[in-house]
Design a protein around this motif. Sequence first.
Motif, short mmCIF file in Angstrom:
data_model
loop_
_atom_site.label_atom_id
_atom_site.label_comp_id
_atom_site.label_asym_id
_atom_site.label_seq_id
_atom_site.Cartn_x
_atom_site.Cartn_y
_atom_site.Cartn_z
N LYS A 58 8.10 -4.65 6.64
CA LYS A 58 7.48 -5.61 5.72
C LYS A 58 8.45 -6.72 5.34
O LYS A 58 8.08 -7.90 5.25
N GLY A 78 0.67 -8.37 10.64
CA GLY A 78 1.59 -7.72 9.71
C GLY A 78 2.21 -6.50 10.38
O GLY A 78 2.37 -6.47 11.61
N HIS A 116 -0.51 4.73 5.09
CA HIS A 116 0.35 3.77 4.40
C HIS A 116 -0.41 2.45 4.15
O HIS A 116 -0.94 1.85 5.08
N ASP A 123 0.65 -0.49 3.59
CA ASP A 123 1.27 -1.70 4.13
C ASP A 123 1.23 -1.77 5.65
O ASP A 123 1.81 -2.70 6.24
N SER A 159 -7.29 2.22 2.92
CA SER A 159 -6.88 0.84 3.15
C SER A 159 -7.59 0.33 4.39
O SER A 159 -7.87 1.08 5.32
#
Length: 494
Positions: A51, A144, A219, A221, A244
Amino acid sequence: MDCIAMYIDGQWVESDSGNVTDIVNPANGRVIAQATRGTAADVDNAVAAAKRAFAPGSAWRTLTADDRAALMVKAADLIEARAEKLAVAETNSMGRVYRETRYDDVYAASGAFRYYASLVHELQGKASAENGDMMTVTVREPLGVCAVIAPWNYSMGTTAAGMAPALAAGNPVVVKPSSLAPVATAMMFEALAEAGFPAGSVNLVLGSGGEVGSALAAHPDVAKITFTGGTETGRDIIGRSATSVKRYSMELGGKSPFIMFDDADLDVAVDRLMFGIFLSQGQVCIAGSRLLVQQGVAERVLDMLKERVPKIRIGMPLDPDTEFGPMVSKRHMERVLDYIRLGVEEGARILIGGHRIAEGAFGEGYFVEPTVLVDCTQDMRVVQEEIFGPVLTVQTFADEEEAIRLANGTRYGLAGGVFTSDLGRALRVCSGVNTGIMWANAYLEDTAGMAVSPHRQSGMSVDGGLDGLLEYTVLKQINLKMTPAKSGWFAGME
């Protein structure tokens, strides 16, 4: 004994858990290495590093497309420079024979980096000026953090196939290899580190699927998960990531039909059939594990198999003359043998093989004979379920319509093949069979740069080619007004 470490944020590290996983050579059952056993905390560290690498202004994000391509080409060069060591490591930890790991796996990995490096300038959007002085453009941006969860059976190739498009598109990656065979993947990361990838852009976490894989799936992220493996595990990953919104590239299970008509060149067809099911001991997702043969030539084909299959050179994987080696683990060997027993219980008959090979040095390893089961019916579990081993089931059909019906009679849709001298029939069958890949008069050959999309419960998304690269991007629309002006919507705003 050296311990294989993880690579996180540009550093080689061991897990604070202090636990290790033994890496076993399936040819002799001996421990050849140990790997640090990562935890969910290690996943957190790796994702956090990725990240940071994705943050605006970071060393990774400020690389130009040419810079990324140069890194990927350098990585490919360094992988090829390690070809011999990588091949031996993969053969010793997974059991895939040397002639495959040396001349297939290594170059599949380096080839993926080279190919996607060549596509970095193809990530283009569109522009429109049709609305007066409003210029509208679309741009492709990286998603990402991308997680790559790789299998044990083709670890270098599948790892690179997930990493290369992600990196080419500008994404940082976190890789989790199989705990059975992480050695070659760790050596690939040595090449990536030497190539000079910025800290956090490439990360390696070792450990079990139950802990490390699940932590990556859940996760928040992680923007995308690329996974190659079983359908049940794929479903579990999707379920764990439900909190997510993620994107997925998944190549899951297969039960690929190999359709042989009575006008086929049987000599070629049987050769390709054996290659399709017994390559890598059947531990290939697109293995042609179901022979559907037209009734008029069925006995002849079976006689050809009885003559040719026993001539397969079974041996120790590092012997360059060996054509067929062991199963990846004792547990997987037992699973394959259980399926063979189940097939017999269901009414199938063993035509060839069907047993563990235990004579001499083979007894120390996890070898299963190349096996052919006949008298199979559509409802049998050995026909419906992925065995992932050197087990071929045989069914007969009367005509083209029945062949297509049988071919489509499982939950899978990954691959398939048809052999016939009638090209019209070949095209009809290729269109009628519901799979992501079909071959006509060939098997396990393809053209680099062409995309594929699994059907039904064999996966989702698109892999390969420019279409596959686009799966690692998100499309953004930007509207630029040439002459700013008020909207005139609200009264009193003149």
